[in-house]
Enzyme design. Structure first.
Site, PDB file in Angstrom:
ATOM      1  N   HIS A 134       0.817  -1.218   0.000  1.00 19.32           N
ATOM      2  CA  HIS A 134       0.000   0.000   0.000  1.00 19.32           C
ATOM      3  C   HIS A 134       0.852   1.269   0.000  1.00 19.32           C
ATOM      4  O   HIS A 134       0.385   2.330   0.422  1.00 19.32           O
ATOM      5  CB  HIS A 134      -0.965  -0.013   1.186  1.00 19.32           C
ATOM      6  CG  HIS A 134      -2.004  -1.101   1.079  1.00 19.32           C
ATOM      7  ND1 HIS A 134      -2.760  -1.543   2.138  1.00 19.32           N
ATOM      8  CD2 HIS A 134      -2.401  -1.851   0.015  1.00 19.32           C
ATOM      9  CE1 HIS A 134      -3.584  -2.508   1.737  1.00 19.32           C
ATOM     10  NE2 HIS A 134      -3.364  -2.716   0.450  1.00 19.32           N
ATOM     11  N   GLY A 202      -1.281  -9.396  12.424  1.00 22.57           N
ATOM     12  CA  GLY A 202      -1.806  -8.061  12.711  1.00 22.57           C
ATOM     13  C   GLY A 202      -2.623  -7.444  11.600  1.00 22.57           C
ATOM     14  O   GLY A 202      -2.627  -6.230  11.427  1.00 22.57           O
ATOM     15  N   SER A 204      -6.628  -7.483   9.717  1.00 26.01           N
ATOM     16  CA  SER A 204      -8.008  -7.966   9.785  1.00 26.01           C
ATOM     17  C   SER A 204      -8.341  -8.803   8.553  1.00 26.01           C
ATOM     18  O   SER A 204      -9.374  -9.460   8.516  1.00 26.01           O
ATOM     19  CB  SER A 204      -8.971  -6.774   9.886  1.00 26.01           C
ATOM     20  OG  SER A 204      -8.765  -5.909   8.783  1.00 26.01           O
TER      21      SER A 204
END
Ligand code: BJW
Length: 259
Positions: A134, A202, A204
């Site tokens: 990202h 870590g 979701s």
């Protein structure tokens, strides 16, 4: 922490040659950076609430939001950039850097760290094979030329910041609806498609295509391991679940590997 599950994870890593890791915002929570969705920690102070509980991602993390209000968006990203620069890598980041060195000390080994994090804390902890899915909030890029720049560590004084190349500066991150960098996609495909162990830490696991690499690795026969204090969208799909924070679980794994 479940010692039997840790032991299974350690055995899988001992017999692996190719290791891939996917990390998300939870890895940096113990460095004081807020996650996006997940609870940061059961006893965390109110100012550590998940970002998307306080801010609307559609008004901040999309190209349309930047077009509509570049001043507000860049102000918010500068605030977060300064937080990332002030943060220090934690024991979880350090353990992943050690895991990379341990893995690569063996013949024919490969290690790739796919991170959704934009904070550069993995690199500051010593990880080398980092793929920024990202992008990075530490670098910004010109909307006109596409050229990247490393802004000074002081706050910006103009919002949006002007670019020396004639456009505006925006953070070099991937917003919703934007393509991930081509090179990052290629390296992630390769790593997930050819690893023996895939560790997801870590995250979701709700944002795609990043979450898809967990399923890709599993489909190609890798042992998949999740480190997270909470249930995630990937928990039911992985082979080994390690419930705990990354700064507690990862050093325990690395210590057992080095025994
Ligand atoms: C701890 C802990 C501790 C707490 N220790 N753990 C397929 C299906 C459905 C939707 C899509 C799809 N394909 C594409 C989409 C659309 C979209 C998407 O995924 N939407 C979903 C939300 C439904 N994806 C995209 O738009 C992507 N682009 C794309 O696919 O391009 C092709 C395309 C173009 C056009 C149309 C269609 C396709 C781009 C995604 C970009 C994501 N950007 C952000 C912002 C980056 C910049 C910034 O920093 O502001 O990236 S959003 C945000 O979420 C950020 C994160 O990297 C990302 C993932 O979050 P992460 O890291 O998992 O954090 P959390 O908070 O969610 O979870 C933290 C976890 O930590 C929790 O589980 C806690 O329990 C845990 N935790 N403390 C360990 N101490």
């Amino acid at each position: 922490m479940n010692p039997a599950a840790i032991d299974r994870a350690v055995q899988a890593l001992r017999s692996a040659r190719r290791v891939a890791v996917l990390t998300g915002a939870g890895v940096s929570a113990e460095s004081g950076l807020r996650t996006f969705r997940g609870a940061t920690a059961p006893d965390s102070p109110p100012d550590m609430a998940a970002l998307w509980k306080e801010f609307d991602p559609m008004r901040l993390a999309t190209p349309q939001a930047f077009e509509a209000d570049p001043a507000m968006v860049t102000r918010w990203y500068d605030w977060r950039r300064l937080g990332c620069l002030a943060a220090e890598p934690n024991a979880g980041h350090m353990a992943l850097a050690r895991l990379e060195r341990w893995t690569l000390s063996r013949d024919g080994a490969a290690f790739t760290l796919l991170t959704q994090n934009v904070d550069r804390l993995h690199q500051r902890a010593g990880s080398k094979a980092v793929v920024e899915l990202h992008g990075s909030i530490i670098e910004w890029r010109c909307t006109k030329s596409g050229r990247r720049t490393l802004p000074p560590t002081q706050p910006f004084t103009q919002f949006p910041p002007p670019s020396q190349w004639g456009g505006l500066l925006r953070p070099d991150v991937v917003w919703f609806g934007e393509m991930l960098p081509e090179d990052a996609l290629r390296r992630a495909e390769e790593a997930a498609g050819a690893c023996d162990v895939f560790l997801t830490v870590g995250t979701s696991a709700v944002v795609w295509p990043a979450a898809g690499y967990i399923h890709r690795a599993r489909a190609t026969g890798a042992t998949t391991i999740e480190v997270n204090p909470d249930q995630t969208a990937a928990s039911d799909a992985v082979d080994i679940v390690l419930r705990g924070t990354s700064a507690a679980v990862l050093p325990a794994i690395v210590a057992a590997l080095l025994e």
